[in-house]
Design a protein around this motif. Structure first.
Motif, mmCIF file in Angstrom:
data_model
loop_
_atom_site.group_PDB
_atom_site.id
_atom_site.type_symbol
_atom_site.label_atom_id
_atom_site.label_comp_id
_atom_site.label_asym_id
_atom_site.label_seq_id
_atom_site.Cartn_x
_atom_site.Cartn_y
_atom_site.Cartn_z
ATOM 1 N N ASP A 52 0.848 -1.192 0.000
ATOM 2 C CA ASP A 52 0.000 0.000 0.000
ATOM 3 C C ASP A 52 0.885 1.244 0.000
ATOM 4 O OD1 ASP A 52 -1.826 2.061 0.447
ATOM 5 O OD2 ASP A 52 -3.120 0.790 1.661
ATOM 6 N N SER A 53 0.882 1.966 -1.094
ATOM 7 C CA SER A 53 1.744 3.148 -1.223
ATOM 8 C C SER A 53 1.374 4.249 -0.230
ATOM 9 C CB SER A 53 1.667 3.697 -2.657
ATOM 10 O OG SER A 53 0.333 4.048 -2.986
ATOM 11 N N HIS A 54 0.114 4.262 0.233
ATOM 12 C CA HIS A 54 -0.300 5.272 1.205
ATOM 13 C C HIS A 54 0.387 5.079 2.557
ATOM 14 C CE1 HIS A 54 -3.712 5.275 -1.695
ATOM 15 N NE2 HIS A 54 -3.657 6.588 -1.496
ATOM 16 N N LEU A 55 0.926 3.899 2.778
ATOM 17 C CA LEU A 55 1.581 3.593 4.058
ATOM 18 C C LEU A 55 3.097 3.705 3.977
ATOM 19 C CD1 LEU A 55 -0.532 0.507 5.241
ATOM 20 C CD2 LEU A 55 -0.912 2.941 5.680
ATOM 21 N N THR A 57 5.291 5.754 4.734
ATOM 22 C CA THR A 57 5.642 6.914 5.557
ATOM 23 C C THR A 57 6.577 6.451 6.665
ATOM 24 O OG1 THR A 57 3.765 6.577 7.049
ATOM 25 C CG2 THR A 57 3.382 7.951 5.099
ATOM 26 N N ASP A 295 -6.249 3.321 8.586
ATOM 27 C CA ASP A 295 -5.458 3.080 7.376
ATOM 28 C C ASP A 295 -4.893 1.670 7.363
ATOM 29 O OD1 ASP A 295 -5.911 5.662 6.520
ATOM 30 O OD2 ASP A 295 -4.109 6.456 7.476
#
Length: 310
Positions: A52-55, A57, A295
């Motif tokens: 998941d690219s949103h994660l 971070t 998320d």
């Protein structure tokens, strides 16, 4: 110390959690279940963050490292115990025992550092949000992880090499794995230097991350209380909730083991307390992060769906 020349010890005997043969099948099933849940849960965390690219971070980068460490720490101790219960042989080789001591210190220390780093990450995110991406850059993240792992490895090597100089006569370890304090008790020579080094390095490498966590959350709470918006306060607290729960679980069980060993002479009670420190937190961490983080829950559903689809 060469084990053949100075001690004649080729293997030790791990007495485990219970000597009653009727309890062994129950213990085997419980720890097999706990180990499988630990491995699967932490693997799902790693896969979810990877896909998941949103994660992608800093917070989730440290979480994936924490999950990897939990897998390694559980694998250091639980599989050998399961093999011993299944084969009804409680032996572990001299080399295997020292390897267990070294690995447990490495991954236990690394987890300790990671929790401190994750607290610092939350401190920067909440107290210095405009500078967050500048401070927590990829180079700095990698440096923190590599330095923490290097210090943990060096610390483990020191303790392991110090154990090599001690002659051993007693072969029975009243534990389910080779823990450095229990192995020291088997020595028939003076262990004063070993104990001084053990407690000094534990105080330094355990105290610094723990002090960092206290400082970070003191600043975080102070910053949150100054926020005018109730919604902002809730969001800020919610981003720290999972990490705080893991911190309380890790250090709470650790202090529980220390207190039980200090105030009880029963090695069996100390061993049971150690299970709460070396096994339970590693199993609970994936649930804590997945259930309290929206998320993370979304990413977990996606990765589980992909696995079931294939």
């Amino acid at each position: 110390m060469e084990p053949r020349n100075q001690t004649g010890v080729s293997e030790f005997f791990l007495l485990g959690l219970a000597e009653d043969p009727e309890l062994q099948p129950l213990l085997y099933n419980i720890f097999l279940f706990v180990y499988l849940v630990t491995i699967l849960g932490n693997l799902l965390i790693i896969l979810a963050i990877s896909y998941d690219s949103h994660l992608h971070t800093p917070m989730y980068f440290f979480l994936s490292n924490l999950s990897f460490t939990d897998i390694c720490l559980s694998t250091t101790t639980v599989p050998k115990m399961l093999v011993n219960i299944n084969t009804q042989r409680n032996s572990i080789t001299y080399t295997g025992c020292l390897t267990q001591v070294c690995a447990a210190i490495i991954f236990g220390g690394f987890e300790n550092f990671l929790l401190g780093i994750m607290a610092y990450d939350r401190y920067v995110a909440i107290c210095h949000p405009l500078r967050y991406t500048v401070i927590m850059n990829p180079h700095f993240l990698g440096l923190l992880v590599i330095l923490s792992l290097f210090i943990s490895i060096m610390n483990a090597l020191v303790h392991s090499l110090m154990l090599l100089r001690l002659p051993c006569t007693d072969l029975e370890i009243p534990h389910f794995f080779c823990e450095v304090v229990q192995v020291l008790k088997l020595a028939c020579s003076n262990t004063l230097i070993n104990n001084i080094i053990l407690y000094f390095m534990s105080s330094i490498f355990g105290g610094i991350p723990f002090s960092g966590i206290i400082f970070s959350y003191t600043q975080i709470v102070s910053s949150i209380l100054r926020m005018p918006s109730a919604v902002g306060k809730y969001k800020a607290f919610s981003t720290c909730g999972s990490h705080l729960t893991v911190v309380f679980l890790f250090y709470g069980t650790g202090f529980g083991v220390y207190i039980s060993s200090a105030f009880t002479h029963s090695s069996r009670k100390t061993t049971v307390a150690s299970v709460m420190y070396i096994v339970v937190p590693q199993m609970m961490n994936p649930f804590i992060y997945s259930l309290r983080n929206r998320d993370m829950k979304g990413a977990m559903r996606k990765i589980i769906g992909r696995i079931l689809y294939f």
